[in-house]
Structure formats: structure tokens, C-alpha cells
Design a protein around this motif. Structure first.
Motif, PDB file in Angstrom:
ATOM      1  N   HIS A 101       2.007   6.223  16.400  1.00  0.00           N
ATOM      2  CA  HIS A 101       1.219   6.031  15.182  1.00  0.00           C
ATOM      3  C   HIS A 101       0.032   6.987  15.159  1.00  0.00           C
ATOM      4  O   HIS A 101      -0.571   7.287  16.189  1.00  0.00           O
ATOM      5  N   SER A 102      -0.306   7.437  13.943  1.00  0.00           N
ATOM      6  CA  SER A 102      -1.401   8.385  13.759  1.00  0.00           C
ATOM      7  C   SER A 102      -2.098   8.062  12.441  1.00  0.00           C
ATOM      8  O   SER A 102      -1.553   7.343  11.592  1.00  0.00           O
ATOM      9  N   PRO A 103      -3.321   8.594  12.218  1.00  0.00           N
ATOM     10  CA  PRO A 103      -3.981   8.364  10.929  1.00  0.00           C
ATOM     11  C   PRO A 103      -3.143   8.834   9.746  1.00  0.00           C
ATOM     12  O   PRO A 103      -3.145   8.187   8.690  1.00  0.00           O
ATOM     13  N   ALA A 104      -2.440   9.955   9.902  1.00  0.00           N
ATOM     14  CA  ALA A 104      -1.608  10.453   8.807  1.00  0.00           C
ATOM     15  C   ALA A 104      -0.496   9.460   8.474  1.00  0.00           C
ATOM     16  O   ALA A 104      -0.203   9.197   7.296  1.00  0.00           O
ATOM     17  N   ARG A 105       0.141   8.891   9.502  1.00  0.00           N
ATOM     18  CA  ARG A 105       1.183   7.887   9.260  1.00  0.00           C
ATOM     19  C   ARG A 105       0.583   6.627   8.632  1.00  0.00           C
ATOM     20  O   ARG A 105       1.201   5.973   7.787  1.00  0.00           O
ATOM     21  N   GLY A 106      -0.620   6.286   9.065  1.00  0.00           N
ATOM     22  CA  GLY A 106      -1.267   5.119   8.488  1.00  0.00           C
ATOM     23  C   GLY A 106      -1.565   5.290   7.011  1.00  0.00           C
ATOM     24  O   GLY A 106      -1.337   4.372   6.207  1.00  0.00           O
ATOM     25  N   LEU A 107      -2.052   6.457   6.628  1.00  0.00           N
ATOM     26  CA  LEU A 107      -2.306   6.728   5.215  1.00  0.00           C
ATOM     27  C   LEU A 107      -1.008   6.747   4.413  1.00  0.00           C
ATOM     28  O   LEU A 107      -0.972   6.307   3.257  1.00  0.00           O
ATOM     29  N   HIS A 108       0.054   7.257   5.037  1.00  0.00           N
ATOM     30  CA  HIS A 108       1.358   7.240   4.367  1.00  0.00           C
ATOM     31  C   HIS A 108       1.812   5.803   4.113  1.00  0.00           C
ATOM     32  O   HIS A 108       2.324   5.486   3.026  1.00  0.00           O
ATOM     33  N   ASN A 109       1.629   4.929   5.097  1.00  0.00           N
ATOM     34  CA  ASN A 109       2.012   3.526   4.918  1.00  0.00           C
ATOM     35  C   ASN A 109       1.213   2.869   3.800  1.00  0.00           C
ATOM     36  O   ASN A 109       1.748   2.071   3.005  1.00  0.00           O
ATOM     37  N   VAL A 110      -0.091   3.178   3.738  1.00  0.00           N
ATOM     38  CA  VAL A 110      -0.928   2.636   2.674  1.00  0.00           C
ATOM     39  C   VAL A 110      -0.424   3.091   1.314  1.00  0.00           C
ATOM     40  O   VAL A 110      -0.337   2.302   0.359  1.00  0.00           O
ATOM     41  N   GLN A 111      -0.079   4.363   1.214  1.00  0.00           N
ATOM     42  CA  GLN A 111       0.443   4.878  -0.049  1.00  0.00           C
ATOM     43  C   GLN A 111       1.735   4.173  -0.437  1.00  0.00           C
ATOM     44  O   GLN A 111       1.924   3.801  -1.610  1.00  0.00           O
ATOM     45  N   GLN A 112       2.628   3.958   0.533  1.00  0.00           N
ATOM     46  CA  GLN A 112       3.901   3.296   0.241  1.00  0.00           C
ATOM     47  C   GLN A 112       3.678   1.861  -0.237  1.00  0.00           C
ATOM     48  O   GLN A 112       4.347   1.390  -1.161  1.00  0.00           O
ATOM     49  N   ASN A 113       2.744   1.154   0.392  1.00  0.00           N
ATOM     50  CA  ASN A 113       2.443  -0.213  -0.031  1.00  0.00           C
ATOM     51  C   ASN A 113       1.825  -0.236  -1.423  1.00  0.00           C
ATOM     52  O   ASN A 113       2.137  -1.107  -2.242  1.00  0.00           O
ATOM     53  N   TRP A 114       0.939   0.698  -1.690  1.00  0.00           N
ATOM     54  CA  TRP A 114       0.284   0.748  -2.997  1.00  0.00           C
ATOM     55  C   TRP A 114       1.308   0.991  -4.104  1.00  0.00           C
ATOM     56  O   TRP A 114       1.294   0.321  -5.136  1.00  0.00           O
ATOM     57  N   LEU A 115       2.192   1.956  -3.886  1.00  0.00           N
ATOM     58  CA  LEU A 115       3.214   2.262  -4.888  1.00  0.00           C
ATOM     59  C   LEU A 115       4.158   1.081  -5.076  1.00  0.00           C
ATOM     60  O   LEU A 115       4.559   0.757  -6.203  1.00  0.00           O
ATOM     61  N   ALA A 116       4.521   0.421  -3.961  1.00  0.00           N
ATOM     62  CA  ALA A 116       5.414  -0.735  -4.062  1.00  0.00           C
ATOM     63  C   ALA A 116       4.747  -1.886  -4.803  1.00  0.00           C
ATOM     64  O   ALA A 116       5.382  -2.595  -5.592  1.00  0.00           O
ATOM     65  N   LEU A 117       3.440  -2.096  -4.558  1.00  0.00           N
ATOM     66  CA  LEU A 117       2.727  -3.165  -5.248  1.00  0.00           C
ATOM     67  C   LEU A 117       2.631  -2.880  -6.743  1.00  0.00           C
ATOM     68  O   LEU A 117       2.805  -3.784  -7.569  1.00  0.00           O
ATOM     69  N   GLU A 118       2.371  -1.634  -7.102  1.00  0.00           N
ATOM     70  CA  GLU A 118       2.340  -1.256  -8.509  1.00  0.00           C
ATOM     71  C   GLU A 118       3.689  -1.522  -9.181  1.00  0.00           C
ATOM     72  O   GLU A 118       3.742  -1.969 -10.324  1.00  0.00           O
ATOM     73  N   HIS A 119       4.747  -1.256  -8.455  1.00  0.00           N
ATOM     74  CA  HIS A 119       6.095  -1.379  -9.030  1.00  0.00           C
ATOM     75  C   HIS A 119       6.561  -2.828  -9.115  1.00  0.00           C
ATOM     76  O   HIS A 119       7.205  -3.227 -10.082  1.00  0.00           O
ATOM     77  N   ASP A 120       6.234  -3.627  -8.098  1.00  0.00           N
ATOM     78  CA  ASP A 120       6.819  -4.963  -7.971  1.00  0.00           C
ATOM     79  C   ASP A 120       5.961  -6.091  -8.519  1.00  0.00           C
ATOM     80  O   ASP A 120       6.479  -7.182  -8.783  1.00  0.00           O
ATOM     81  N   LEU A 121       4.658  -5.875  -8.694  1.00  0.00           N
ATOM     82  CA  LEU A 121       3.748  -6.990  -8.942  1.00  0.00           C
ATOM     83  C   LEU A 121       4.073  -7.729 -10.238  1.00  0.00           C
ATOM     84  O   LEU A 121       4.240  -8.949 -10.245  1.00  0.00           O
ATOM     85  N   PHE A 122       4.149  -7.003 -11.347  1.00  0.00           N
ATOM     86  CA  PHE A 122       4.384  -7.637 -12.643  1.00  0.00           C
ATOM     87  C   PHE A 122       5.678  -7.185 -13.300  1.00  0.00           C
ATOM     88  O   PHE A 122       6.085  -7.755 -14.308  1.00  0.00           O
ATOM     89  N   GLY A 123       6.306  -6.134 -12.780  1.00  0.00           N
ATOM     90  CA  GLY A 123       7.479  -5.578 -13.424  1.00  0.00           C
ATOM     91  C   GLY A 123       7.129  -4.680 -14.594  1.00  0.00           C
ATOM     92  O   GLY A 123       8.000  -4.313 -15.382  1.00  0.00           O
TER      93      GLY A 123
END
Length: 234
Positions: free
Chosen positions: A150-172
Motif C-alpha cells: 500500500h502507498s499514498p497513491a493507491r490510497g488516493l486511488h481507492n478514495v476516488q473509486q469509492n467517491w465515484l461509486a457513491l455518486e453512481h449508487d447512492l440515488f440512481g
């Protein structure tokens, strides 16, 4: 459960701050905070950020008020949350034989918070062994191959993936407008101190999960779901 305990803590904690002599509300907020801790430990960072900011901003920023709030609200809340921390230690003692050893580490030794080759699937090569049932995949660390820790770059990538998924899944809705109600608060009028305190839930949660190797989106953005407590109190 995580969203329930987070929202309940926020509501009870704000009520305790408004009623300065009401220790029962602070005790109840502490129970909710302790239950949140048992549900998902990293989420407590967002809750504590909210606690600190509301104490600092609930009245004029002065040491006397902070000290009064600490004695009348924070101390009872901490006393109520403490048994849940001890319960976690007892749980880990029963399962792993060590109160400070997370049982998950018995299966995934790399499941830590932080950065490095030993954290977050540091193994970068594998062999296949034929078994009667099929093939077994055995991972190991090969220094001649590119690292996978794990690295800071991977951590930021994970945050981005969660953010995009939340935008997509939260309300439809269309992802770009999912969080529009939040941003409009800051764009259409001068934000109040309470708005900044609520927004701090997002910021602190995102920052905390930079340090965790897993993206947490196999069942949707469950690591970031508690952040929508902000919209509940808006």
C-alpha cells in the motif's frame, strides 16, 4: 447499522451541546459513538472530527467554554463509550488470545492501516499447485518484481473509486448531480459554521481511508456510506 449509529450520535451530541446541563443526552451520544466504533472503527474518526468542531464552534471560541463542554458533555460521552472499547478487547481476547490482536490478522496478516510492502497484499508473485479439486494459488513476495504494497497513491486511488461509486449508487441519479444539494449550500449562500462542521465528516472520512489498503467497493461504496449522514442533518 453504521449510518444509523453515526446519525444517532450526531443528533444526540448536538442536543447535548444545546442543553448544557443534560448529561443523559451526552451519555446516550457516547453509547451511539461506542456502537459505531464496534461497527467500523475508522468511521469513529469522522465522528470525533464532528465532535471537536461542534465543541469549538457551538459558542464563542474561548477556553472557558471548551473546558465547560469537556466536563459536562465530553466526559459523560467518553464514559459511556468506554465499555464498548473494552468489549472489543474482550472479543479479540476470546478469538485471538490477545486483546490487542485483531482476529482478521490471523487470516490476512497484511490487513493493517498504513503504508508499506507488508500492508495491503504486499505479495507480488504466485505459483499454482495442482490439487485433486483443481489448482491452488500460492502468493509470495518476489523482490525482482514490482511491489504491490500500500502507498499514498493507491490510497488516493481507492478514495476516488469509492467517491465515484457513491455518486453512481447512492440515488440512481446522474452521478454529476448526486451531491449537488451539498455543494449548493456553499454556492448559494454564505455557509454557516455548522455547514463546515458537517462537511468535515466527508473530509476526515476520505482522509482516513487513504491509509487503508482495501477499496471496499465489492458490495458498493460501503466504506463511504456513513458520509451521507451529512445530508440527513441538512
Amino acid at each position: 447499522a453504521e449510518l444509523f449509529w453515526m446519525t444517532l450520535f450526531m443528533v444526540l451530541w448536538l442536543a447535548a451541546l444545546r442543553r448544557h446541563h443534560h448529561s443523559l443526552l451526552a451519555l446516550a451520544a457516547g453509547v451511539a459513538l461506542g456502537a459505531l466504533f464496534l461497527t467500523r472503527q475508522l468511521s469513529v474518526i469522522a465522528a470525533l472530527t464532528f465532535l471537536v468542531m461542534t465543541v469549538l464552534w457551538s459558542r464563542a471560541l474561548n477556553w472557558r467554554h471548551i473546558k465547560t463542554a469537556a466536563l459536562r458533555q465530553i466526559l459523560p460521552a467518553a464514559v459511556a463509550a468506554l465499555p464498548f472499547l473494552l468489549l472489543l478487547f474482550a472479543h479479540q481476547q476470546a478469538l485471538s488470545g490477545d486483546p490487542l490482536l485483531d482476529p482478521r490478522l490471523l487470516f490476512w496478516e497484511y490487513d493493517h492501516v498504513g503504508f508499506g510492502q507488508d500492508i495491503g497484499e504486499g505479495h507480488n508473485a504466485f505459483t499454482l499447485t495442482r490439487l485433486p479439486e483443481g489448482f491452488a494459488q500460492n502468493w509470495y513476495r518476489d523482490p525482482s518484481q514490482a511491489p504491490r504494497g500500500h502507498s499514498p497513491a493507491r490510497g488516493l486511488h481507492n478514495v476516488q473509486q469509492n467517491w465515484l461509486a457513491l455518486e453512481h449508487d447512492l440515488f440512481g441519479w446522474l452521478p454529476t448531480v448526486t451531491f449537488a444539494p451539498i455543494w449548493l449550500v456553499f454556492l448559494l449562500r454564505a455557509p454557516r459554521k455548522g455547514d463546515w462542521a458537517l462537511l468535515a465528516i466527508f473530509v476526515s472520512l476520505l482522509a482516513a481511508y487513504v491509509f487503508y489498503w482495501a477499496d471496499g467497493i465489492s458490495y458498493g461504496p460501503r466504506y463511504f456510506f456513513v458520509a451521507v449522514s451529512y445530508t440527513h442533518l441538512r
